[in-house]
Scaffold this active site. Structure first.
Site, PDB file in Angstrom:
ATOM      1  N   HIS A 151      -8.172 -42.277 -97.513  1.00 35.73           N
ATOM      2  CA  HIS A 151      -7.845 -42.181 -96.083  1.00 35.73           C
ATOM      3  C   HIS A 151      -6.422 -42.682 -95.831  1.00 35.73           C
ATOM      4  CE1 HIS A 151     -11.700 -40.938 -94.603  1.00 35.73           C
ATOM      5  NE2 HIS A 151     -12.332 -42.032 -94.967  1.00 35.73           N
ATOM      6  N   HIS A 185     -12.382 -44.539-101.701  1.00 33.88           N
ATOM      7  CA  HIS A 185     -12.663 -43.790-100.478  1.00 33.88           C
ATOM      8  C   HIS A 185     -11.685 -44.189 -99.364  1.00 33.88           C
ATOM      9  CE1 HIS A 185     -15.570 -41.970 -97.470  1.00 33.88           C
ATOM     10  NE2 HIS A 185     -14.892 -42.798 -96.681  1.00 33.88           N
ATOM     11  N   GLU A 186     -11.529 -45.489 -99.168  1.00 32.04           N
ATOM     12  CA  GLU A 186     -10.645 -45.964 -98.107  1.00 32.04           C
ATOM     13  C   GLU A 186      -9.172 -45.756 -98.465  1.00 32.04           C
ATOM     14  OE1 GLU A 186     -12.004 -46.413 -95.465  1.00 32.04           O
ATOM     15  OE2 GLU A 186     -14.065 -46.779 -96.098  1.00 32.04           O
TER      16      GLU A 186
END
Length: 264
Positions: free
Chosen positions: A61, A57-58
């Site tokens: 980003h 998820h990170e």
């Protein structure tokens, strides 16, 4: 020298590889039905797989930010998938794990610091914010695929239930993160399109958005509607309420488990 430095910044960390190894080993143990009493394999498999999804998820980003103009994410270690490199370990790992253990809710927190001044176009800012929860959507598709493809016949119930619970976490993470609440990715998607005045007014509330959402989910009526929605989505993907309920039940091995889930 520059090329070597870039490779180092993007080399997958041993920490992440170790977490993936734990996921694979405990997933195999759950698949074989080992360590059923108590089901440590289910707990470790879901926990480690959840941390893997947090890292991805990170990473999504950071990787999107890199291609949008923020080249500083590499030097910060965000491209190595190492959870120890995140800006806020409490928001990145501790709170999400606490949400899972206490409420069975998947909710990644903000973890990577993007230098937004390096990025010009508004749509790129929106895409950076959307990249994280879109990763959870992809993870949910992978977790639910064995169910809607009917490929779990003969597989241990431990693994089936664990995979169903992991899918539930990914769906809740995607939905909650897309909420337009300050501090969550959903607000990050729309923020670039708001006026400067509105952004300034909302900014002080950003640190509390995550906790506000979690607090609201403790309200029985809101919690009921929320999980009814989640069950409907999972049902459409072939996962029954029994599968996800038993997955959550086996995950919380420290509580008295439902005999049906332990020995279906």
């Amino acid at each position: 020298m520059v090329t070597a430095s870039i490779r180092s910044e993007r080399r997958i960390s041993r920490v992440f590889l170790g977490i993936v190894a734990v996921t694979l080993v405990t997933g195999w143990a759950a698949w074989k039905g080992f360590a059923e009493e108590p089901p440590f394999a289910v707990f470790l498999f879901v926990t480690s797989a959840w941390i893997v999804s947090l890292c991805l998820h990170e990473y999504a980003h950071a990787r999107t930010a890199l291609h949008s103009g923020d080249i500083s994410v590499g030097a910060k270690g965000y491209l190595t998938l190492n959870p120890l490199k995140y800006t806020h370990a409490l928001l990145s790992i501790v709170l999400p794990l606490l949400f899972v253990i206490l409420g069975g809710i998947g909710l990644p927190g903000g973890a990577v610091f993007i230098e937004r001044g390096r990025i010009r176009e508004r749509w790129k800012h929106s895409l950076i914010s959307a990249a994280g929860p879109l990763t959870n959507v992809l993870f949910a598709i992978v977790c639910t695929a064995p169910f809607w493809l009917d490929s779990l016949d003969g597989v241990s119930s431990d693994f089936r239930f664990a995979l169903a619970f992991l899918a539930l976490l990914q769906v809740t993470a995607a939905i909650l993160n897309f909420l337009p609440v300050p501090g969550l990715d959903g607000y990050g998607v729309i923020e670039p399109w708001l006026s400067h005045k509105v952004r300034r007014q909302v900014e002080p509330f950003a640190p509390f958005g995550l906790l506000l959402v979690f607090a609201l989910l403790w309200v029985p009526s809101i919690n009921g509607v929320f999980f009814d929605t989640i069950d409907a989505i999972l049902g459409g993907l072939g996962i029954s309420e029994v599968d996800s309920y038993c997955g959550r039940d086996l995950y919380r091995f420290w509580q008295q488990s439902d005999p049906y889930c332990a020995h279906p």
